[in-house]
Design a protein around this motif. Structure first.
Motif, PDB file in Angstrom:
ATOM      1  N   ALA A  76      49.549  31.251  29.615  1.00 22.23           N
ATOM      2  CA  ALA A  76      49.035  31.688  30.743  1.00 22.23           C
ATOM      3  C   ALA A  76      48.221  32.859  30.679  1.00 22.23           C
ATOM      4  N   LEU A  77      48.807  34.031  29.910  1.00 19.99           N
ATOM      5  CA  LEU A  77      48.198  35.174  29.720  1.00 19.99           C
ATOM      6  C   LEU A  77      47.016  35.249  28.738  1.00 19.99           C
ATOM      7  N   LYS A  78      46.895  33.953  27.764  1.00 16.64           N
ATOM      8  CA  LYS A  78      45.579  33.674  27.282  1.00 16.64           C
ATOM      9  C   LYS A  78      44.544  33.292  28.387  1.00 16.64           C
ATOM     10  N   ALA A  79      44.941  32.503  29.391  1.00 15.52           N
ATOM     11  CA  ALA A  79      44.030  32.311  30.105  1.00 15.52           C
ATOM     12  C   ALA A  79      43.772  33.199  31.027  1.00 15.52           C
ATOM     13  N   LEU A  80      44.699  34.084  31.662  1.00 17.63           N
ATOM     14  CA  LEU A  80      44.855  35.076  32.464  1.00 17.63           C
ATOM     15  C   LEU A  80      45.182  36.445  31.914  1.00 17.63           C
ATOM     16  N   PRO A  81      44.191  37.228  31.077  1.00 16.86           N
ATOM     17  CA  PRO A  81      44.905  38.339  30.374  1.00 16.86           C
ATOM     18  C   PRO A  81      44.728  39.585  31.215  1.00 16.86           C
ATOM     19  N   GLY A  82      44.296  39.306  32.499  1.00 12.46           N
ATOM     20  CA  GLY A  82      44.150  40.424  33.510  1.00 12.46           C
ATOM     21  C   GLY A  82      45.183  40.575  34.683  1.00 12.46           C
ATOM     22  N   SER A  83      46.045  39.613  34.752  1.00 18.79           N
ATOM     23  CA  SER A  83      47.051  39.249  35.608  1.00 18.79           C
ATOM     24  C   SER A  83      48.257  40.261  35.534  1.00 18.79           C
TER      25      SER A  83
END
Length: 855
Positions: A76-83
């Motif tokens: 998930a963080l690979k896809a959304l690193p700014g979450s």
């Protein structure tokens, strides 16, 4: 780090899962998606950059192992690193996963790397920094924590630094943290928030950095705008600074300790004793023992409360005791060394110097006796020092000055000095006590040592002081005269009294009135105490004329008392001037009113009757008449008795009866009964018993209380019975029944005995009827049968009605005879006849005339 082809790889992995392929090398099969994960995998394949799908996936797999959830978080963080939401949840789970392991476990290294990756994009998020820094501090990675804290302060805006500095201070407070590092941290923190200077000071104290701690405390106290965040007062901060300065005097330099402590003594008066002892302790630690002793002396000489004095004096005595003990120990050690070196060979020059200088006291290093004398002298001075403290509280306390003089009973010079200081210090207008007693005691001390000239000088100066009360100055004159009498200087004593009672001239009065503050010297000539003493002197040492002149002067000044009048009259009587004495009495009764004039009247009348007896009877009657006219009702009885005695002894018995008759009308009601008894007794003795009938009738009709009227009637009835007048006696009993209580067994018993002895059946029945009538009239309850119990023509009453009536009669406390009569009536009559029988007869009116008795 996962590759960019992550979603495609996951999709292929999902399809491969359907075909159940063999697992890839290095990845556990448990981490691959299962059949249950396919809906979520398909959703994130369709929308890989939306948080909602990833969050549903994580929520659905909340019970999965951490390793599998970590793979989902990483994807998930690979896809959304700014979450922020994903990073915060991921880091919290990693923290919870690492917490059970020891701090050297590889899990913590992986956790720290994850935080570093998160901070690449979340460096503006203070919560991420707080989690990271807290974790580093828990791992005790001091250097890494310090660097991370510095990075956080640089990354975050200054408005959010207040969330980082508590962690930085926690790092600085760790035992393993170097002191220099902690100091630098606290100094930087004070630049951010100067109000927390107390935390820095506490750290400096805990780190034994006394110099900087004292400097910081001094700067805080010099800052008028400083407000303690811990709620400490400036007084508490002062005490902390004083404690540092005194207990670590050798380690603190650059501060004027003496000036700081003395400033605190002037400013904070409730801890003066502690500050004085702190200042002395400072000099003791510096080795300046004489300076410390001077400070102690100054302290015990300046404190104003007993509590502060006790603190300073206790510390002073401990200081002297410790100095003495230290000297004794040093002397014992030197003695032991001399014994060890006794057989050795000493330097010749030392022997020669010892031989020539041993007799010089300045060369004597053994000052044990001096220290012992100092210690004993300090203990002996304690009462004197305590007295000084009490006098500093109130220098106008007369009793305390007297107690101070008693401390120097064996030292007359100190007593004189104390008296001189006392009379100079005490202001008579503010004095607590009697200030003139200081002058009197001062003069008596000189008299005790046979220094009469000095004592007279003291009294002379004392008479010129403006006291608050005239009585104080009068006491000075009297004491002066008494001193002269003790030394047989009678003429001088009289001259002093003449001088003291002389009225000031008109010019002196005018000058005092112009100044507006009239001194007591202007009023002392009207002092009764002074004139009384003067009169006593004249009676003992002077002539009759001089004594009468003094008495006349007292009367002219209008300061006489009843006792002065009596004394003046006694003096004239002793010298056989009776008429002059009676004139003095006359003046006295005109000057004074009751109750003060009572003693003068009694003495005047007694002396007059004793002197003239029957020769001036009319004048005596006029005096008695005037006396009883002036006297209040409570005081008339003895005067009337004295007047009646005069008439019985020297006048007419008829006039005596008139006096008694007037007396029973003039005295108050509480004394009328006694007066009537005296009147009756004297009338019976002078004119016979029949003469008393008129007095008895007058007494009964005079308005006496019912109890006294009943008593008088019983005595009157007994008198008539003794004279054989049975009918008159019975009529008196009938009249007395109006005042009798049914429960008064004494009256009814006497009447019953009287009827048994002198009456018949009719008179006895009449007595019983009157008794029942009185009982019924005094009763508060009347009984009437209800109508439904009355039956026409029926001569019987139900038992219930009879029992009710009987209980009611018992409650009304009717006599046994009356209850029995009522029972017979109930059984013999009908209900209507019963009501007629119970109808209450009217109470006979009280006799308003005595026609039956007089007929």
């Amino acid at each position: 780090m996962p590759s960019a082809a992550g979603p495609v790889a996951v999709a292929s992995a999902g399809s491969a899962a359907k075909a159940a392929p063999s697992p890839a090398v290095g990845i556990s099969p448990e981490l691959y998606p299962t059949e249950d994960d396919l809906p979520y995998e398909e959703e994130i394949l369709r929308e890989p950059f939306k948080l909602k799908g990833w969050w549903r996936y994580l929520v659905a797999r909340a019970a999965a192992p951490f390793a599998k959830r970590a793979v989902i978080y990483e994807r998930a963080l690979k896809a959304l690193p700014g979450s922020y939401k994903l990073w915060h949840a991921y880091l919290r789970e990693r923290l919870d996963h690492a917490r059970p392991h020891p701090i050297d476990h590889p899990t913590y290294s992986s956790l720290n790397n994850t935080f570093e990756r998160a901070l690449a994009t979340m460096h503006k998020m203070p919560r991420i920094w707080v989690l990271y820094l807290t974790s580093l501090l828990d791992q005790r990675l001091l250097t890494r924590s310090r660097r991370a804290l510095d990075r956080a302060l640089r990354a975050l805006p200054v408005t959010q630094h207040d969330r980082i500095w508590p962690l930085y201070l926690r790092l600085a407070s760790l035992p393993a943290c170097p002191v220099e590092t902690s100091l630098r941290v606290f100094r930087r923190y004070l630049q951010f928030d100067p109000s927390h200077a107390e935390d820095f000071i506490n750290f400096l104290i805990s780190a034994n950095r006394w110099q900087e701690a004292a400097d910081r405390l001094a700067s805080v106290l010099n800052d008028d705008g400083f407000r303690s965040v811990k709620g400490k007062t400036r007084h508490q901060l002062w005490l902390e600074l004083c404690e540092i300065l005194t207990k670590h005097a050798d380690e603190v330099a650059g501060l004027k300790v003496d000036a700081i402590l003395r400033g605190g003594i002037r400013k904070f008066t409730d801890e003066v004793g502690k500050l004085w002892t702190s200042l002395a302790d400072y000099y003791v630690r510096r080795g300046l023992f004489e300076k410390a002793r001077d400070v102690f002396e100054e302290g015990v000489s300046s404190v104003v409360t007993v509590k502060e004095f006790s603190v300073v004096f206790e510390a002073y005595t401990q200081f002297e005791q410790s100095m003495l003990a230290a000297k004794l120990e040093a002397a014992e050690e030197e003695g032991a060394e001399d014994e060890d070196e006794g057989g050795g060979r000493k330097n010749g020059m030392d022997k020669l110097s010892k031989k020539f200088l041993e007799d010089f006291w300045l060369n004597d290093e053994d000052d044990t006796d001096l220290r012992m004398a100092r210690f004993e002298w300090l203990l002996d001075r304690r009462p004197e020092l305590l007295s000084s403290v009490l006098l500093r509280q109130n220098p106008h306390n007369v009793e305390e000055w007297h107690r101070r003089v008693k401390l120097f009973e064996k030292d007359p010079a100190r007593q004189v000095a104390t008296y001189v200081e006392a009379v100079k210090t005490v202001d008579p207008m503010k004095a607590v006590g009697k200030p003139h007693t200081l002058w009197v005691a001062f003069a008596k001390m000189y008299e005790k040592h046979n220094r009469l000239d000095s004592a007279e000088d003291i009294f002379k100066r004392a008479t010129q002081v403006n006291y608050k009360a005239v009585d104080h100055l009068a006491s000075i004159w009297c004491e002066w005269a008494e001193m002269e009498l003790r030394h047989n200087n009678f003429d001088k004593a009289i001259e002093l009294m003449r001088q003291a009672t002389a009225e000031p001239s008109v010019e002196v009065k005018r000058r005092a009135a112009a100044e507006g503050n009239e001194p007591v010297q202007m009023k002392v000539h009207k002092s009764l105490k002074l004139w009384s003493f003067y009169v006593d002197l004249e009676e003992s040492l002077g002539t009759l004329d001089s004594t009468c002149a003094v008495y006349e002067r007292i009367l002219d000044l209008r300061i006489a008392t009843p006792q002065i009048i009596l004394n003046y009259a006694y003096l004239l009587e002793e010298h056989k001037y009776f008429e002059d004495a009676f004139k003095v009495y006359e003046r006295g009764v005109k000057i004074f009113k009751y109750p003060h004039v009572k003693a003068i009247w009694v003495t005047y009348l007694t002396k007059f009757v004793q002197r003239y007896k029957r020769s001036k009877l009319e004048r005596a009657r006029e005096l008695f008449h005037e006396a009883v006219q002036q006297a209040p009702p409570d005081e008339k009885k003895p005067l009337y008795l004295q007047w009646a005695k005069l008439e019985e002894d020297y006048g007419l018995a008829k006039r005596a009866m008139n006096v008694y008759d007037e007396a029973v009308r003039a005295v108050p009601n509480s004394e009328k009964m006694v007066m009537y008894e005296i009147y009756i007794a004297r009338a019976a003795e002078l004119f016979g018993v029949p003469r008393t009938r008129q007095i008895y009738e007058q007494a009964i009709e005079s308005g006496l209380p019912d109890r006294d009227v009943l008593t008088m009637c019983m005595k009157f009835a007994e008198l008539e019975r003794s004279l054989g007048e049975i009918d008159r006696s019975r009529a008196i009993y009938v009249h007395a029944s109006n005042y009798a209580d049914p429960n008064n067994s004494d009256f009814w018993k006497k009447w019953n005995d009287f009827e048994i002895q002198h009456g018949n059946e009719d008179t006895f029945r009449e007595m019983l009827r009157i008794k029942r009538t009185v009982a019924a009239s005094r009763s508060q309850t009347h009984f009437i049968l209800p109508e439904y119990l009355i039956v026409a023509g029926n001569r019987l009453v139900t038992m219930r009605t009879l029992s009710c009536l009987m209980r009611a009669m018992m409650r009304n406390r009717m006599s046994k005879l009356q209850r029995r009569a009522f029972q017979l009536l109930c059984l013999a009559s009908s209900a209507r006849e019963l009501l007629r029988a119970r109808r209450v007869a009217p109470v006979p009116k009280r006799m308003s005339s005595w026609a039956p008795l007089r007929g």
